[in-house]
Design a protein around this motif. Structure first.
Motif, mmCIF file in Angstrom:
data_model
loop_
_atom_site.group_PDB
_atom_site.id
_atom_site.type_symbol
_atom_site.label_atom_id
_atom_site.label_comp_id
_atom_site.label_asym_id
_atom_site.label_seq_id
_atom_site.Cartn_x
_atom_site.Cartn_y
_atom_site.Cartn_z
ATOM 1 N N LEU A 26 41.506 43.744 50.368
ATOM 2 C CA LEU A 26 41.219 44.052 48.974
ATOM 3 C C LEU A 26 40.540 42.853 48.339
ATOM 4 C CD1 LEU A 26 44.572 45.776 47.908
ATOM 5 C CD2 LEU A 26 42.462 46.857 48.712
ATOM 6 N N HIS A 27 39.605 43.128 47.433
ATOM 7 C CA HIS A 27 38.813 42.047 46.846
ATOM 8 C C HIS A 27 38.583 42.309 45.358
ATOM 9 C CE1 HIS A 27 35.771 38.909 46.556
ATOM 10 N NE2 HIS A 27 34.920 39.775 46.041
ATOM 11 N N THR A 28 38.833 41.292 44.539
ATOM 12 C CA THR A 28 38.561 41.355 43.105
ATOM 13 C C THR A 28 37.617 40.221 42.752
ATOM 14 O OG1 THR A 28 40.747 42.282 42.638
ATOM 15 C CG2 THR A 28 39.555 41.309 40.791
ATOM 16 N N ALA A 29 36.571 40.515 41.987
ATOM 17 C CA ALA A 29 35.585 39.485 41.659
ATOM 18 C C ALA A 29 35.226 39.540 40.179
ATOM 19 C CB ALA A 29 34.329 39.667 42.500
ATOM 20 N N MET A 30 35.045 38.352 39.597
ATOM 21 C CA MET A 30 34.509 38.238 38.250
ATOM 22 C C MET A 30 32.996 38.193 38.376
ATOM 23 S SD MET A 30 35.087 37.878 34.919
ATOM 24 C CE MET A 30 36.718 37.144 34.651
ATOM 25 N N LYS A 31 32.345 39.222 37.872
ATOM 26 C CA LYS A 31 30.899 39.322 38.012
ATOM 27 C C LYS A 31 30.212 38.876 36.725
ATOM 28 C CE LYS A 31 29.527 41.061 41.385
ATOM 29 N NZ LYS A 31 29.210 40.477 42.702
ATOM 30 N N ASN A 32 28.910 39.086 36.679
ATOM 31 C CA ASN A 32 28.110 38.711 35.516
ATOM 32 C C ASN A 32 28.622 39.388 34.246
ATOM 33 O OD1 ASN A 32 25.758 37.436 34.324
ATOM 34 N ND2 ASN A 32 24.837 39.473 34.242
ATOM 35 N N ARG A 37 35.272 43.510 38.949
ATOM 36 C CA ARG A 37 35.088 44.625 39.870
ATOM 37 C C ARG A 37 36.055 44.492 41.045
ATOM 38 N NH1 ARG A 37 29.361 46.944 41.076
ATOM 39 N NH2 ARG A 37 30.738 48.734 41.266
ATOM 40 N N LYS A 38 36.511 45.659 41.527
ATOM 41 C CA LYS A 38 37.464 45.681 42.633
ATOM 42 C C LYS A 38 36.908 46.525 43.775
ATOM 43 C CE LYS A 38 41.570 45.148 39.714
ATOM 44 N NZ LYS A 38 42.890 45.687 39.356
ATOM 45 N N GLY A 39 37.191 46.044 44.983
ATOM 46 C CA GLY A 39 36.711 46.783 46.135
ATOM 47 C C GLY A 39 37.283 46.234 47.422
ATOM 48 N N ASN A 113 28.536 34.871 29.000
ATOM 49 C CA ASN A 113 28.952 34.118 30.185
ATOM 50 C C ASN A 113 29.380 32.695 29.841
ATOM 51 O OD1 ASN A 113 28.286 35.868 32.717
ATOM 52 N ND2 ASN A 113 26.499 36.097 31.409
ATOM 53 N N GLU A 114 29.972 32.528 28.656
ATOM 54 C CA GLU A 114 30.365 31.194 28.209
ATOM 55 C C GLU A 114 31.334 30.523 29.185
ATOM 56 O OE1 GLU A 114 31.863 31.258 24.262
ATOM 57 O OE2 GLU A 114 29.904 31.618 23.333
ATOM 58 N N ASN A 115 32.304 31.275 29.690
ATOM 59 C CA ASN A 115 33.282 30.690 30.624
ATOM 60 C C ASN A 115 32.601 30.218 31.905
ATOM 61 O OD1 ASN A 115 35.376 31.166 28.833
ATOM 62 N ND2 ASN A 115 35.932 33.125 29.754
ATOM 63 N N LEU A 116 31.732 31.049 32.442
ATOM 64 C CA LEU A 116 31.016 30.685 33.664
ATOM 65 C C LEU A 116 30.152 29.451 33.435
ATOM 66 C CD1 LEU A 116 29.968 31.230 36.550
ATOM 67 C CD2 LEU A 116 28.218 32.678 35.518
ATOM 68 N N GLU A 255 24.233 49.053 34.418
ATOM 69 C CA GLU A 255 25.647 48.723 34.542
ATOM 70 C C GLU A 255 25.956 47.487 33.689
ATOM 71 O OE1 GLU A 255 27.902 50.405 36.152
ATOM 72 O OE2 GLU A 255 26.583 51.837 37.165
ATOM 73 N N GLU A 256 27.186 47.408 33.170
ATOM 74 C CA GLU A 256 27.555 46.315 32.275
ATOM 75 C C GLU A 256 27.278 44.944 32.888
ATOM 76 O OE1 GLU A 256 31.498 44.618 29.872
ATOM 77 O OE2 GLU A 256 31.606 46.501 30.989
ATOM 78 N N GLU A 257 27.553 44.788 34.161
ATOM 79 C CA GLU A 257 27.378 43.485 34.801
ATOM 80 C C GLU A 257 25.906 43.132 35.019
ATOM 81 O OE1 GLU A 257 27.867 43.394 39.371
ATOM 82 O OE2 GLU A 257 29.225 44.962 38.682
ATOM 83 N N GLU A 258 25.001 44.117 34.836
ATOM 84 C CA GLU A 258 23.582 43.862 35.057
ATOM 85 C C GLU A 258 22.794 43.749 33.755
ATOM 86 O OE1 GLU A 258 22.258 46.868 37.792
ATOM 87 O OE2 GLU A 258 23.119 45.800 39.503
#
Length: 276
Positions: A26-32, A37-39, A113-116, A255-258
């Motif tokens: 299982l994988h969870t990622a913080m995207k743009n 997103r989870k997958g 993307n202030e945190n990034l 998509e929100e991340e794009e």
């Protein structure tokens, strides 16, 4: 079945149809734009780079009636297309001399993307930010990349200015410009892979050459992090119409991340630059 249950069920189904040396996690990622997103992360033992396959769209298909076994079969087919065959040496990644020819940039939204941006070197561009990554491998199905963080600069012993200089040289070479007419009055600017290509407006001479092709000044609508849409000034759209168009693209087609920006830019031939 909720989304978490769905992911776990798909994981077990996928594992049953893959070879024993394939690991499925299982994988969870913080995207743009702060999107989570989870997958599934699927990879072969001994290979240290694995593709992530996100499952939100598959869950929508499940809710519409598709079986988990059929969806798992599709995921397996995707993995066969995008799998990485070889490991990347960690020694290479920690050596600036071995990565400097592969450092490129991409454009992201600053505000979202202030945190990034607190963790990575970046260069401001209008309301956006150029951030840097190492292009490990480019394929028709996606790229294997390493985001450059502040800690990398310390490990490599280089400055942000050096990284920017390398990216300015490498990005147009590794990800060449693609510019073409999209409709009677629209043009699209992206890179050849059409992946993270909005940054092509930052390529030296790209906007100038676009103006020469179009024959006049133009507006730029960020349709996503992957491409920019160019509209000749003479087409007659006013600021409100352009902003409505940008908003519709972001809300309906991306998509929100794009999402890159809801703002519209203007290229002035006299000034030789994009302005907000």
């Amino acid at each position: 079945m909720n989304y978490t249950e769905f992911i776990n069920a798909v994981k077990e189904e996928v594992k049953e149809h893959l070879e024993p040396d394939i690991i499925v996690e299982l994988h969870t990622a913080m995207k743009n734009n702060g999107t989570i997103r989870k997958g599934l992360m699927i990879g072969r033992r001994g290979v240290n780079v694995s593709p992530a396959i996100y499952l939100e769209e598959f869950y929508e298909q499940y809710l519409k009636g598709k079986s988990i076994s059929l969806l798992a079969e599709t995921i397996q087919q995707i993995y066969e297309q995008v799998k990485v065959q070889n490991s990347y040496s960690c020694d290479n990644i920690f050596s600036y001399e071995k990565v400097k020819e592969k450092i490129v940039y991409k454009l992201i939204q600053r505000e979202a993307n202030e945190n990034l941006l607190g963790e990575v070197p970046y260069e401001e561009f209008l309301d956006l930010a150029l951030v840097f990554y190492v292009l490990l491998e480019a394929t028709p199905f996606g790229n294997a990349t390493l985001l450059v963080k502040n800690e990398h600069l310390g490990e490599w012993g280089v400055s942000k200015e050096e990284i920017m200089k390398a990216a300015e040289k490498n990005t147009p070479k590794l990800l060449p410009l693609r510019f073409e007419k999209l409709a009677n009055f629209m043009y699209v600017m992206t890179n050849q892979p059409q992946n993270l290509g909005a940054c092509t407006v930052c390529y030296p001479e790209a906007c100038k050459k676009a103006r020469e092709t179009i024959g006049e000044n133009f507006y730029v609508i960020p349709s996503s992090i992957h491409e920019m849409i160019l509209i000749p000034e003479s087409y007659g759209l006013n600021r409100l119409q352009l902003e409505i168009m940008a908003g519709e693209i972001n809300s309906e087609d991306v998509e929100e991340e794009e999402v890159l920006s809801g703002n519209v830019y203007y290229y002035s031939g006299k000034e030789g630059r994009l302005i907000l």
